[in-house]
Structure formats: structure tokens, C-alpha cells
Design a protein around this motif. Sequence first.
Motif, PDB file in Angstrom:
ATOM      1  N   ARG A  31       0.848  -0.926   0.111  1.00 16.40           N
ATOM      2  CA  ARG A  31      -0.408  -0.450   0.158  1.00 16.40           C
ATOM      3  C   ARG A  31       0.565   1.446  -0.194  1.00 16.40           C
ATOM      4  NH1 ARG A  31      -5.314  -0.429   2.390  1.00 16.40           N
ATOM      5  NH2 ARG A  31      -5.121   1.532   0.609  1.00 16.40           N
ATOM      6  N   LYS A  32       0.032   2.275  -0.655  1.00 19.31           N
ATOM      7  CA  LYS A  32       1.217   3.335  -0.691  1.00 19.31           C
ATOM      8  C   LYS A  32       1.611   3.558   0.786  1.00 19.31           C
ATOM      9  CE  LYS A  32      -0.152   8.425  -1.136  1.00 19.31           C
ATOM     10  NZ  LYS A  32      -1.425   9.663  -1.133  1.00 19.31           N
ATOM     11  N   ASN A  33       2.863   3.956   1.325  1.00 19.64           N
ATOM     12  CA  ASN A  33       3.615   4.442   2.449  1.00 19.64           C
ATOM     13  C   ASN A  33       3.938   3.133   2.721  1.00 19.64           C
ATOM     14  OD1 ASN A  33       3.704   7.005   1.699  1.00 19.64           O
ATOM     15  ND2 ASN A  33       1.111   7.583   2.179  1.00 19.64           N
ATOM     16  N   ASP A  34       3.981   2.168   2.521  1.00 23.46           N
ATOM     17  CA  ASP A  34       4.264   1.050   3.462  1.00 23.46           C
ATOM     18  C   ASP A  34       6.057   1.023   3.106  1.00 23.46           C
ATOM     19  OD1 ASP A  34       1.755   0.255   3.732  1.00 23.46           O
ATOM     20  OD2 ASP A  34       2.458  -2.059   2.410  1.00 23.46           O
ATOM     21  N   LEU A  46      15.781  -8.740  -3.883  1.00 26.42           N
ATOM     22  CA  LEU A  46      15.743  -8.660  -5.497  1.00 26.42           C
ATOM     23  C   LEU A  46      14.931  -7.711  -6.202  1.00 26.42           C
ATOM     24  CD1 LEU A  46      18.388  -9.469  -5.317  1.00 26.42           C
ATOM     25  CD2 LEU A  46      18.868  -8.301  -7.740  1.00 26.42           C
ATOM     26  N   TYR A  47      14.085  -6.346  -5.975  1.00 28.77           N
ATOM     27  CA  TYR A  47      12.877  -6.125  -6.412  1.00 28.77           C
ATOM     28  C   TYR A  47      13.016  -5.827  -7.720  1.00 28.77           C
ATOM     29  CZ  TYR A  47      11.566  -6.878  -1.553  1.00 28.77           C
ATOM     30  OH  TYR A  47      11.173  -7.095  -0.361  1.00 28.77           O
ATOM     31  N   MET A  48      11.808  -6.041  -8.448  1.00 29.97           N
ATOM     32  CA  MET A  48      11.453  -5.084  -9.614  1.00 29.97           C
ATOM     33  C   MET A  48      10.079  -4.465 -10.408  1.00 29.97           C
ATOM     34  SD  MET A  48      12.523  -5.558 -13.806  1.00 29.97           S
ATOM     35  CE  MET A  48      13.624  -5.193 -13.585  1.00 29.97           C
ATOM     36  N   VAL A  49       9.886  -3.562 -10.582  1.00 31.65           N
ATOM     37  CA  VAL A  49       8.421  -2.551  -9.949  1.00 31.65           C
ATOM     38  C   VAL A  49       7.461  -3.111 -11.210  1.00 31.65           C
ATOM     39  CG1 VAL A  49       6.894  -0.370 -10.336  1.00 31.65           C
ATOM     40  CG2 VAL A  49       9.706  -0.688  -9.345  1.00 31.65           C
ATOM     41  N   LYS A  50       6.264  -3.983 -10.364  1.00 32.87           N
ATOM     42  CA  LYS A  50       5.306  -4.392 -12.029  1.00 32.87           C
ATOM     43  C   LYS A  50       4.723  -3.376 -11.796  1.00 32.87           C
ATOM     44  CE  LYS A  50       3.015  -8.413 -12.332  1.00 32.87           C
ATOM     45  NZ  LYS A  50       1.886  -9.538 -11.484  1.00 32.87           N
ATOM     46  N   SER A  51       4.289  -2.671 -11.004  1.00 33.46           N
ATOM     47  CA  SER A  51       3.426  -1.710 -10.934  1.00 33.46           C
ATOM     48  C   SER A  51       3.809  -0.575  -9.791  1.00 33.46           C
ATOM     49  CB  SER A  51       1.622  -1.821 -11.680  1.00 33.46           C
ATOM     50  OG  SER A  51       1.578  -2.517 -10.005  1.00 33.46           O
ATOM     51  N   GLY A  52       3.051   0.419 -10.196  1.00 30.70           N
ATOM     52  CA  GLY A  52       3.181   1.761  -9.032  1.00 30.70           C
ATOM     53  C   GLY A  52       4.779   2.569  -9.194  1.00 30.70           C
ATOM     54  N   PRO A  72       7.702   1.397 -13.191  1.00 35.30           N
ATOM     55  CA  PRO A  72       7.687  -0.041 -13.949  1.00 35.30           C
ATOM     56  C   PRO A  72       8.862  -0.447 -14.703  1.00 35.30           C
ATOM     57  CG  PRO A  72       5.803   1.025 -13.861  1.00 35.30           C
ATOM     58  CD  PRO A  72       6.278   1.855 -13.348  1.00 35.30           C
ATOM     59  N   ASN A  73       9.399  -1.625 -14.209  1.00 36.81           N
ATOM     60  CA  ASN A  73       9.782  -2.040 -15.602  1.00 36.81           C
ATOM     61  C   ASN A  73      11.505  -1.937 -14.647  1.00 36.81           C
ATOM     62  OD1 ASN A  73       9.041  -3.981 -16.930  1.00 36.81           O
ATOM     63  ND2 ASN A  73       8.239  -2.310 -18.159  1.00 36.81           N
ATOM     64  N   GLU A  99       3.142  -2.862  -6.912  1.00 37.09           N
ATOM     65  CA  GLU A  99       3.032  -4.494  -7.279  1.00 37.09           C
ATOM     66  C   GLU A  99       4.724  -4.691  -7.513  1.00 37.09           C
ATOM     67  OE1 GLU A  99       0.245  -7.010  -9.603  1.00 37.09           O
ATOM     68  OE2 GLU A  99       0.035  -5.080 -10.029  1.00 37.09           O
ATOM     69  N   LEU A 100       4.959  -5.362  -6.473  1.00 42.34           N
ATOM     70  CA  LEU A 100       7.080  -6.360  -7.017  1.00 42.34           C
ATOM     71  C   LEU A 100       6.949  -7.408  -7.222  1.00 42.34           C
ATOM     72  CD1 LEU A 100       8.630  -4.028  -3.643  1.00 42.34           C
ATOM     73  CD2 LEU A 100       8.223  -3.217  -6.906  1.00 42.34           C
TER      74      LEU A 100
END
Lengths: 186, 186
Positions: A31-34, A46-52, A72-73, A99-100
Amino acid sequence: MNLVSYFQTIVPLSPTAQDALEALITTSTYRKNDIIQEIGSTCRTLYMVKSGCARIFYWKDGNDITEHFSFPNELIVRAESLFTGKPTSKGIQAITDTELYAIDSLVLFRLYDQHHDIERLFRILFEQEYVNTIKRIESLQFHSAKERYLELLKSTQYVQHIPLKYIASYLGITQVSLSRIRADIS
Amino acid sequence: MNLVSYFQTIVPLSPTAQDALEALITTSTYRKNDIIQEIGSTCRTLYMVKSGCARIFYWKDGNDITEHFSFPNELIVRAESLFTGKPTSKGIQAITDTELYAIDSLVLFRLYDQHHDIERLFRILFEQEYVNTIKRIESLQFHSAKERYLELLKSTQYVQHIPLKYIASYLGITQVSLSRIRADIS
DNA sequence: TTGATTATTTATCATTTGTAAAATGTTTTC
DNA sequence: GAAAACATTTTACAAATGATAAATAATCAA
């Protein structure tokens, strides 16, 4: 397009490498600010942004400083911790609902041993990050705050969702200065 | 210690990988102020400083800007060109008389295919460069010019051999500002 | 060594940015 | 919907940095 297909556009992956990656990649939502990764922790994902969108940030003299935005991406990783194994004073936070894709770094590094192509893939991904970072230095070193703000505006429409205080510290200026720049532009 | 022995402290290398690297590494020497790689060229050689010091620089609005300094045992590479294969508006210049280890990038990239360990070695070397670059951003983003100058002074005694005009642009300030800072300190 | 060139410092004034505080605007929560 | 919390802008003044030019200092080349 799923993430492994995207990876294939960067480096051809053997079927077993594809399967190993598919098995490794998970998705998580925030969620926003999490807070996604706490300040002071060691990077093991490691993360990759899916959306947001999300940011890397830290505290300096009582101020919240944004070091990096990811859209994203794009990867979002506290590299100075991932590559050294040491804790970092930086954290990761969701700016909007996000979403990550998540990849466990210890498992990934084990895959490097078995799959030359996976190590190559991430070598190239981080080389790209490195090049982006070099461009950022150019920008901080010799563009004015106004130029840097206009550059950021051009880079993505997501900027509209980002609080100005985050943008100000990202640009290396105060919020008041950014307000003045904005007033000046319009 | 020769360069391959130094590499071995980072990643264990098979005997054939060691031999391949030994065969690839050459040494070249430059006089003070010599241009090592021309502005506008594409990077096809990686260097590591053996002795002396060198800089990466470019022209911006008629000003000579120093982006990076390298000292003994440090890489000096125009990464944005090496990793993209595109020409870069940056050049490399010797600041003092300098000896460099040189590695042909095309041959090196071919070795990546044959020797997983060599690809890993350079992956790690560039990860380290990436981490250094992130630290530099932190510095440019939220340290004052004075703090940045003091940091640089601490980092190496070689600073004394570097003309102030190079240091000023590296710090993102004018030479006049740097002079004031120096006057202020002493 | 001397003159020429290059590098550094100093001075002055203009501009940008910072700090602090107050005013206004927006969002969230009950 | 109103109050509270948070975000952004504005104002006034201070500090840092930039631009330009001139004065020194250091280095280089004949």
C-alpha cells in the motif's frame, strides 16, 4: 509480459535457467507509504517494479532524503548492501500502491554458480543501473536545480504522484527552493 | 604484485583463465597531460592504474569538467560507452606521468563466454565501481562543497598533484569557490 | 634566467539556495 | 462534513555560490 520473458529480451536463457528463475520470482503488493525494506537492514531481496512506484531513502541530519525513484520495469535494490553483504542506512518505501516482483538474493547467487546465463543476465542488468547512476552524477554535478527538475518531469508521468518533498531531496535542494522553481516555470 | 594475482584476491581463477588474462593484459605509459582516450571515441579498452593518476573528463558549455579521478589499483573506464557500445563525449587523460594496465574489451568479452570465472571477476569489479558511484551521489546530493572537498582530501594523498581546476569541476563548483573554501579552511 | 603561459587567489557584485515562520491548500479520518 | 494532519507556497532575510575582472604566484620553454 511476465518477467522471465522480459529477461529473455536481454539475454537468451536456457530452459533450465528459465525454470529456475520462474520458481524464484514471487510477487508482493504494498500500500502507499508501506515500508518495503527497513532502514538498517541488509539487502537480501531484489525487486523489480511491476506497477506503481517506490523510492530508496535515508535520514540525514533529521531530514528524509530520497536517493532514488523506481517506476514500472525498473529494478529497485539497495546495491551498496546487496554487493557488500553489509547493512545499509537506506530503506525502500512504496510511494503509491505498488506491485513488485521479488527475487531472493541468496538463492539468486546460488543460481549464478549453476547458470552462467543467469549470472550474465544480472551482470547486464546492473551494468545498466551503473550507467544510469553515472548519468545522474552528470546531472547533479553540472545541471542547475531547475534543469534537474525539468529533466525529471520529462522522464516519466509518474512524477505527478510523487510528493514534492521527495522530489526536492532527490534533486538535492530544499522544498522551498523547489516551490520557487515551480512558481518560476509556470 | 601483478594484476592477475590481485584479481585472484577477488575471485579464484582457473589456471586457464589466469593464462588467458595474462596474455590479454598489456601495460602502457603516458606522460602528464597525455590523452589516453579521445573524447567522442567508443570505449574498447579497460584500464587499471598501475602508477600515477588519470581522470575522465568532458566539455560542457565551454568548460572542462572532470567526472572521475583514478589512482593506483583503480579501474578507469568510460562505462557508459563500454556497456552500451556507443561513443561517449567523455575522454581519459593522464594527470601525472602514468602507467596503466590495459585490457582489450572485445577480447575480454569473448573470454566471458569461455570462462565463467572471468565474467564473474569483472562483474564483481564493476559492482564495486557501481557502489562507489552511489556513494558519490550521496555526496553530491547532500554534502556542502566544503564537506566534499574535505572528503576528497582524506581519500588520497594524490590530490596534491591534481590541478585545482580539475578538483573544482569534480566537486561541482567553480574554481573561485574552491579557492574561497581553501582560504576558509586554513 | 627571462619572458610567456598557466594556475590560483582575491575582490566586487549578482544570483541562487537555505532557514524559519506563517499562510494557504489538500487529504485523511472520524 | 468538520477537524486534524499533512503538503505546498509564500515571505523575509542570511549564507553560499556564480560571474567577471584584476592581482599574484607558479610553471614551462626558449
